[in-house]
Design a protein around this motif. Structure first.
Motif, PDB file in Angstrom:
ATOM      1  N   GLY A  47      -7.173  -3.938   6.707  1.00 18.43           N
ATOM      2  CA  GLY A  47      -6.820  -2.422   6.492  1.00 18.43           C
ATOM      3  C   GLY A  47      -8.094  -1.714   6.496  1.00 18.43           C
ATOM      4  O   GLY A  47      -8.303  -0.570   7.308  1.00 18.43           O
ATOM      5  N   LEU A  81      -9.352  -1.283   9.920  1.00 16.56           N
ATOM      6  CA  LEU A  81      -8.339  -0.429  10.822  1.00 16.56           C
ATOM      7  C   LEU A  81      -8.809   1.088  10.467  1.00 16.56           C
ATOM      8  O   LEU A  81      -8.374   1.860  11.296  1.00 16.56           O
ATOM      9  CB  LEU A  81      -7.202  -0.971  10.745  1.00 16.56           C
ATOM     10  CG  LEU A  81      -6.646  -2.241  11.373  1.00 16.56           C
ATOM     11  CD1 LEU A  81      -5.235  -2.538  10.929  1.00 16.56           C
ATOM     12  CD2 LEU A  81      -6.873  -2.184  12.840  1.00 16.56           C
ATOM     13  N   LEU A  82      -9.185   1.301   9.633  1.00 15.00           N
ATOM     14  CA  LEU A  82      -9.524   2.603   9.197  1.00 15.00           C
ATOM     15  C   LEU A  82      -9.899   3.669  10.211  1.00 15.00           C
ATOM     16  O   LEU A  82      -9.726   4.736  10.624  1.00 15.00           O
ATOM     17  CB  LEU A  82     -10.488   2.959   7.715  1.00 15.00           C
ATOM     18  CG  LEU A  82      -9.741   2.780   6.405  1.00 15.00           C
ATOM     19  CD1 LEU A  82     -10.599   2.827   5.357  1.00 15.00           C
ATOM     20  CD2 LEU A  82      -8.392   3.832   6.301  1.00 15.00           C
ATOM     21  N   LEU A  99      -7.434   3.929  12.955  1.00 10.58           N
ATOM     22  CA  LEU A  99      -5.885   4.458  12.522  1.00 10.58           C
ATOM     23  C   LEU A  99      -6.443   6.147  12.113  1.00 10.58           C
ATOM     24  O   LEU A  99      -5.411   6.863  11.855  1.00 10.58           O
ATOM     25  CB  LEU A  99      -5.230   3.911  11.539  1.00 10.58           C
ATOM     26  CG  LEU A  99      -4.883   2.505  11.904  1.00 10.58           C
ATOM     27  CD1 LEU A  99      -4.117   1.569  10.684  1.00 10.58           C
ATOM     28  CD2 LEU A  99      -4.090   2.233  13.132  1.00 10.58           C
ATOM     29  N   LEU A 154       1.352   6.448   7.361  1.00 11.96           N
ATOM     30  CA  LEU A 154       1.039   6.437   8.663  1.00 11.96           C
ATOM     31  C   LEU A 154       1.997   7.100   9.537  1.00 11.96           C
ATOM     32  O   LEU A 154       2.900   6.811   9.299  1.00 11.96           O
ATOM     33  CB  LEU A 154       0.098   5.347   9.028  1.00 11.96           C
ATOM     34  CG  LEU A 154      -0.890   4.773   8.154  1.00 11.96           C
ATOM     35  CD1 LEU A 154      -1.446   3.462   8.681  1.00 11.96           C
ATOM     36  CD2 LEU A 154      -2.210   5.823   8.349  1.00 11.96           C
ATOM     37  N   ALA A 205       0.627   4.458  14.326  1.00  9.72           N
ATOM     38  CA  ALA A 205      -0.514   3.897  13.432  1.00  9.72           C
ATOM     39  C   ALA A 205       0.224   2.616  12.652  1.00  9.72           C
ATOM     40  O   ALA A 205      -0.721   1.556  12.133  1.00  9.72           O
ATOM     41  CB  ALA A 205      -1.068   4.695  12.613  1.00  9.72           C
ATOM     42  N   GLN A 206       1.493   2.776  12.241  1.00 10.36           N
ATOM     43  CA  GLN A 206       2.011   2.010  11.393  1.00 10.36           C
ATOM     44  C   GLN A 206       2.352   0.631  12.112  1.00 10.36           C
ATOM     45  O   GLN A 206       2.145  -0.567  11.644  1.00 10.36           O
ATOM     46  CB  GLN A 206       3.556   2.323  10.951  1.00 10.36           C
ATOM     47  CG  GLN A 206       3.534   3.280   9.811  1.00 10.36           C
ATOM     48  CD  GLN A 206       4.944   3.713   9.433  1.00 10.36           C
ATOM     49  OE1 GLN A 206       5.767   3.305   9.965  1.00 10.36           O
ATOM     50  NE2 GLN A 206       4.793   4.655   8.573  1.00 10.36           N
ATOM     51  N   SER A 233      -1.116  -1.084  12.667  1.00  9.45           N
ATOM     52  CA  SER A 233      -1.258  -1.846  11.253  1.00  9.45           C
ATOM     53  C   SER A 233      -0.509  -3.120  11.133  1.00  9.45           C
ATOM     54  O   SER A 233      -1.090  -4.216  10.719  1.00  9.45           O
ATOM     55  CB  SER A 233      -1.082  -0.747  10.153  1.00  9.45           C
ATOM     56  OG  SER A 233      -1.493  -1.383   9.007  1.00  9.45           O
ATOM     57  N   PHE A 234       0.690  -2.956  11.250  1.00  6.13           N
ATOM     58  CA  PHE A 234       1.565  -4.082  10.985  1.00  6.13           C
ATOM     59  C   PHE A 234       1.303  -5.420  11.826  1.00  6.13           C
ATOM     60  O   PHE A 234       1.145  -6.320  11.644  1.00  6.13           O
ATOM     61  CB  PHE A 234       2.956  -3.855  11.088  1.00  6.13           C
ATOM     62  CG  PHE A 234       3.769  -4.978  10.843  1.00  6.13           C
ATOM     63  CD1 PHE A 234       4.164  -5.529   9.723  1.00  6.13           C
ATOM     64  CD2 PHE A 234       4.605  -5.606  12.013  1.00  6.13           C
ATOM     65  CE1 PHE A 234       5.056  -6.602   9.370  1.00  6.13           C
ATOM     66  CE2 PHE A 234       5.350  -6.705  11.872  1.00  6.13           C
ATOM     67  CZ  PHE A 234       5.507  -7.310  10.398  1.00  6.13           C
ATOM     68  N   SER A 244      -1.722  -5.869  13.557  1.00  2.19           N
ATOM     69  CA  SER A 244      -2.836  -6.543  13.247  1.00  2.19           C
ATOM     70  C   SER A 244      -2.720  -7.504  12.015  1.00  2.19           C
ATOM     71  O   SER A 244      -3.377  -8.612  11.992  1.00  2.19           O
ATOM     72  CB  SER A 244      -3.765  -5.257  13.089  1.00  2.19           C
ATOM     73  OG  SER A 244      -4.170  -4.401  14.052  1.00  2.19           O
ATOM     74  N   LEU A 245      -1.964  -6.766  10.887  1.00  2.00           N
ATOM     75  CA  LEU A 245      -1.743  -7.781   9.759  1.00  2.00           C
ATOM     76  C   LEU A 245      -0.936  -8.980  10.123  1.00  2.00           C
ATOM     77  O   LEU A 245      -1.448 -10.106   9.731  1.00  2.00           O
ATOM     78  CB  LEU A 245      -1.127  -6.963   8.794  1.00  2.00           C
ATOM     79  CG  LEU A 245      -1.974  -6.071   8.010  1.00  2.00           C
ATOM     80  CD1 LEU A 245      -1.039  -5.259   7.021  1.00  2.00           C
ATOM     81  CD2 LEU A 245      -3.110  -6.739   7.060  1.00  2.00           C
TER      82      LEU A 245
END
Length: 168
Positions: free
Chosen positions: A29, A32-33, A36, A52, A56-57, A60-61, A63-64
């Protein structure tokens, strides 16, 4: 075949693994700041959390999912063990007692998402009626399965054909 590890030890190792995965998720996270951008301004309702934007969501998802999946698949396959598995003296093997392949470890990781996916779907369905908090209970589906399964396996182990055994 090795002796199956007890449910208590497997749950303790899972809790420990969750703490490590949460720390890894925080690192991802923070990494990614810059990609994003900053969080949007607070909504009119000060109790609501700013979210987000959908793009961006998704980043983020995704990548996680990939980073956490890589950690799990690598840690479970080829006879390797993650730190919680070493701490609790647990090893993973196939139902036949063989080492776990990359594909079987990936299947186990994907099957682990059954409970969270059900919780997300239930949250989306129950939110309009104001009962969204009940969706949280579905996170336990993979682990509650142990109460229904004769072999005392978690759902993701049953789906993937894996088992956690005593490595003492």
């Amino acid at each position: 075949m090795n002796k199956r590890a007890g449910v208590g030890r497997r749950l303790a190792a899972s809790l420990y693994e969750t703490l490590l995965l949460a720390a890894l998720a925080l690192v991802v996270g923070f990494a990614l700041l810059p990609v994003l951008g900053a969080a949007p301004s607070l909504p009119a309702d000060e109790r609501a959390l700013p979210l987000l934007k959908p793009g961006a969501q998704a980043i983020s998802f995704g990548s996680l999912f990939l980073v956490l999946g890589s950690y799990c698949v690598w840690g479970w396959s080829g006879g390797r063990r993650t730190l919680p598995m070493k701490t609790w003296h647990i090893a993973m093997e196939s139902a036949a007692g063989a080492r776990i392949s990359l594909s079987r470890a990936a299947l186990r990781y994907a099957a682990w998402w059954i409970g969270p996916a059900l919780a997300i779907a239930a949250y989306a369905a129950l939110r309009p009626q104001g009962h969204d908090r009940w969706a949280l209970a579905l996170l336990a589906v993979n682990y509650a399965w142990v109460l229904l399964n004769a072999d005392r396996q978690f759902l993701h182990d049953r789906v993937a054909g894996t088992r956690l055994v005593d490595a003492s």
